[in-house]
Structure formats: structure tokens, C-alpha cells
Design an enzyme around this catalytic site. Structure first.
Site, PDB file in Angstrom:
ATOM      1  N   MET A   1       0.856  -1.197   0.000  1.00  0.00           N
ATOM      2  CA  MET A   1       0.000   0.000   0.000  1.00  0.00           C
ATOM      3  C   MET A   1       0.886   1.240   0.000  1.00  0.00           C
ATOM      4  O   MET A   1       1.678   1.452   0.928  1.00  0.00           O
ATOM      5  CB  MET A   1      -0.930  -0.009   1.220  1.00  0.00           C
ATOM      6  CG  MET A   1      -1.975  -1.102   1.167  1.00  0.00           C
ATOM      7  SD  MET A   1      -3.024  -1.182   2.660  1.00  0.00           S
ATOM      8  CE  MET A   1      -1.928  -2.062   3.786  1.00  0.00           C
TER       9      MET A   1
ATOM     10  N   CYS B   1      -2.358  -1.351  -9.976  1.00  0.00           N
ATOM     11  CA  CYS B   1      -2.571   0.012  -9.480  1.00  0.00           C
ATOM     12  C   CYS B   1      -3.195   0.882 -10.563  1.00  0.00           C
ATOM     13  O   CYS B   1      -2.693   0.936 -11.687  1.00  0.00           O
ATOM     14  CB  CYS B   1      -1.249   0.615  -9.018  1.00  0.00           C
ATOM     15  SG  CYS B   1      -1.419   2.287  -8.356  1.00  0.00           S
TER      16      CYS B   1
ATOM     17  N   HIS C   1      -6.509  -9.051  -7.318  1.00  0.00           N
ATOM     18  CA  HIS C   1      -7.492  -8.165  -6.698  1.00  0.00           C
ATOM     19  C   HIS C   1      -8.795  -8.389  -7.463  1.00  0.00           C
ATOM     20  O   HIS C   1      -8.876  -8.107  -8.657  1.00  0.00           O
ATOM     21  CB  HIS C   1      -7.037  -6.714  -6.812  1.00  0.00           C
ATOM     22  CG  HIS C   1      -7.915  -5.753  -6.087  1.00  0.00           C
ATOM     23  ND1 HIS C   1      -7.460  -4.541  -5.638  1.00  0.00           N
ATOM     24  CD2 HIS C   1      -9.226  -5.804  -5.722  1.00  0.00           C
ATOM     25  CE1 HIS C   1      -8.453  -3.891  -5.043  1.00  0.00           C
ATOM     26  NE2 HIS C   1      -9.527  -4.645  -5.085  1.00  0.00           N
TER      27      HIS C   1
ATOM     28  N   ASN D   1      -7.366 -10.991  -3.232  1.00  0.00           N
ATOM     29  CA  ASN D   1      -7.264  -9.702  -2.559  1.00  0.00           C
ATOM     30  C   ASN D   1      -8.512  -8.888  -2.894  1.00  0.00           C
ATOM     31  O   ASN D   1      -9.140  -9.093  -3.916  1.00  0.00           O
ATOM     32  CB  ASN D   1      -5.987  -8.991  -3.061  1.00  0.00           C
ATOM     33  CG  ASN D   1      -5.866  -7.559  -2.607  1.00  0.00           C
ATOM     34  OD1 ASN D   1      -5.633  -6.657  -3.405  1.00  0.00           O
ATOM     35  ND2 ASN D   1      -6.004  -7.308  -1.314  1.00  0.00           N
TER      36      ASN D   1
ATOM     37  N   GLY E   1      -5.543  -5.762   2.952  1.00  0.00           N
ATOM     38  CA  GLY E   1      -4.946  -4.441   2.867  1.00  0.00           C
ATOM     39  C   GLY E   1      -5.374  -3.527   3.991  1.00  0.00           C
ATOM     40  O   GLY E   1      -4.862  -3.586   5.108  1.00  0.00           O
TER      41      GLY E   1
END
Length: 341
Positions: free
Chosen positions: A23, A105, A176, A216, A238
Site C-alpha cells: 500500500m 494500481c 485483486h 485480494n 490491505g
């Protein structure tokens, strides 16, 4: 590059794995030291480090860490195979246990650099990066991705990416379980608004049983983590692990089956004090460490006062270890009054 007989076979990851997600602005070396004090076995990740920065920047500042943090993985951002290979080699030389390529990201800065989630559209480029990193290092190389971006069909996009990186010898794939919308949503909104599709990740695992697959996205508790581990090999948590760090204190026992004594927050803080004192002596401002520990009393009497003291007093010039002593005294006074009521 690995030969066909070993492609997709992990020599490093052994299920189950509980990881704390990389993160930006959060999982720095102080955060990781705190999290390692909570769990001896959870897999920790660095913040994303851009390959170009590693090549041209201060590597000690960017990559330095304490062996106490291990196992710890370095996450790299980049899309040029030669450059990510150089960064991966540097990470291996610093002693990281794993190199992870960011393909998830959605920030504007990442898009402008042609890496991160936009690489979901270029599975072969991702595979080329993985192959280059595998040639450069002997430690595991992994990828963290989304299930797709924008108008991509996740059934097609995720399979194409997974197949490409498996062919390149990837050791694990962390997914994710949301799309990223590169147009129209901010990075913050991309963490919450696109709907979660855990079943898509489960289907990927069923199709690629020999590849370590971790999940995730939106996982808020160890109960949820354990439910996912019935379907996949790893769970990456996270914000929940950061904001409610006490959950990490139960990871060794619940996920790894290791007998670990239950410790109160005070014991965890006391264990951290030598590290904090050493960092203060080296010139690190107290709030650079304290900010990662604000959630330690989450849900307990005095939590708000604990956060307030660490935030306000910890930011003062010259703040020292006495701030933690005052925060602890305040929490214990409030807890005693609640118990007596």
C-alpha cells in the site's frame, strides 16, 4: 527462464499464505516492523517502487529494510523488461524474499508510465517482464493484478494474463477481485466502487490448480480470510489489516497453525519500544512510526484517546518515547473507569 516442466509450479509458496498488501504511503519499513511484531509468519510487502527510481535513485532509501521484517517482498512498478529486471536484481541483492510486479494500481501516475493496471491490456508485455525478472534473479517472481480493466471481459482478460505469465515462469499470481476503471474513477474509488467478483478468482484457481493463486480485495477479517482459503492458496488483506492491526496477532495461530501467545496491545507496544528508540536516535521523527500504530486499540475503550495522543503529541518537534507512555496511561485509565462503571 524455467523449462516447460516447471512452469506454473511454485518452489517458494506453500499454501496457506496470509499477506499484508502493498500500500503506497502505508507499508513502509516502520509499518512492516510493527506488523512483523504482530505476526512472525504473515508475508509482508513493500510499497510499490518504480523500476526507474531504483535504477537512478538512492537504493538504500528505496530498498533498505531490516532482516527482522522477513519474509518480505518487493513490489516493482514498470513495463520495460530490461528495467524491471535491473530493479528485480537490486531487490534480490538487498535480500528480499520475492519480487512482485504491479499490474493492478490504477493511479494516473501509474497510467502515464504505462504500468500498473493498464498492463492488463498487454499480457505479453507482462509475460516479457516476468521472463526478464526470472532470468535476473533466483528468488520467486510474482504478479499482482486485477480481473480486468474498463470494458474488458474478466473471463477473457484474466485468463489471458494468467496464461501468459505462467508460460513465462511466474511463481504466484495475486488477484485483486475487482476491475479497475481507468477512466472515470479515482484510485480511491477504484478500491471500493467496482464490484467484487471472488468467484472469478476461484474459477481461475480451478482452471490452474498447479499455480499458486492468492485473492485480494475487500477482505475485512480473518473469518473471511479462512473462508477464501478453502478455495484459493493465499489471502491478501490491505486496509483492514492496517486499520485494525490487532487481527494480525492471530494470524500465526489461525492461518499457520503455530502456537502463539495472545498478547495485549500494551505488550506489543512494549516490544516495539527498542525499535522506536533506535529510530529516534537515528533522527526518525516519532510520528513516522506512530502513525502506523494508531489502530492498535481499535474497538477497545480508550482507542480514540490513544489515537489522539499519538497523532497530536507525536507530531510535535522532538517528540519522544514518552508520548507512547502517556498514550498507554490514558488508555488504561479509561479502561479502568469503564470496567468500574
Amino acid at each position: 527462464m524455467q523449462g516447460p516442466e516447471s512452469q506454473g509450479k511454485s518452489t517458494y509458496f506453500k499454501a496457506p499464505v496470509l499477506a499484508v498488501a502493498p500500500m503506497l504511503d502505508w507499508t513502509d519499513r516502520h509499518c512492516r516492523t510493527f506488523h512483523r511484531e504482530l505476526s512472525r509468519h504473515a508475508l509482508l510487502y513493500s510499497e510499490m517502487v518504480v523500476a526507474e527510481a531504483v535504477i537512478h535513485g538512492d537504493r538504500q532509501r528505496l530498498l533498505g529494510f531490516d532482516p527482522f521484517e522477513q519474509p518480505v517482498a518487493l513490489q516493482i512498478g514498470g513495463s520495460d523488461p530490461a528495467k524491471v529486471a535491473i530493479a528485480a536484481r537490486a531487490g534480490a541483492e538487498f535480500g528480499y524474499d520475492e519480487i512482485n510486479l504491479n499490474v493492478g494500481c490504477p493511479s494516473d501516475r501509474v497510467q502515464s508510465g504505462t504500468f500498473g493496471a493498464c498492463l492488463m491490456r498487454e499480457p505479453q508485455r507482462v509475460a516479457d517482464c516476468v521472463a526478464a525478472m526470472k532470468d535476473a534473479v533466483s528468488i520467486p517472481v510474482t504478479v499482482k493484478c486485477r480481473i480486468g480493466v474498463d470494458d474488458q471481459d474478466p473471463e477473457i482478460a484474466l485468463d489471458e494474463l494468467a496464461d501468459a505469465v505462467v508460460a513465462a515462469g511466474v511463481d504466484a499470481l495475486w488477484v485483486h477481485a475487482r476491475k479497475a476503471w481507468l477512466q472515470g474513477l479515482s484510485p480511491k474509488e477504484n478500491r471500493d466502487i467496482p464490484p467484487l467478483d471472488y468467484d472469478r478468482v476461484y474459477r481461475l484457481k480451478a482452471r490452474l490448480p498447479d499455480l499458486f493463486i492468492g485473492i485480494n480485495g475487500g477482505i475485512k477479517s480473518l473469518d473471511e480470510a479462512e473462508a477464501h482459503l478453502a478455495q484459493v492458496d493465499g489471502v491478501m488483506i490491505g486496509r483492514a489489516a492496517y486499520q485494525e492491526p490487532e487481527m494480525l496477532a492471530a494470524v500465526d495461530r489461525r492461518v499457520y497453525g503455530v502456537a502463539a501467545p495472545e498478547r495485549e496491545p500494551r505488550e506489543i507496544i512494549e516490544a516495539m519500544l527498542p525499535y522506536i528508540e533506535a529510530q529516534l536516535a537515528a533522527g526518525t521523527p516519532l510520528n513516522h512510526i506512530a502513525r502506523h500504530m494508531l489502530g492498535l486499540y481499535h474497538g477497545r475503550p480508550g482507542a480514540r484517546r490513544f489515537r489522539q495522543i499519538l497523532t497530536v503529541e507525536g507530531a510535535a518537534r522532538g517528540a519522544g518515547i514518552e508520548v507512547f507512555h502517556r498514550a498507554l496511561a490514558s488508555v488504561e485509565e479509561i479502561a479502568a473507569s469503564v470496567a468500574a462503571a
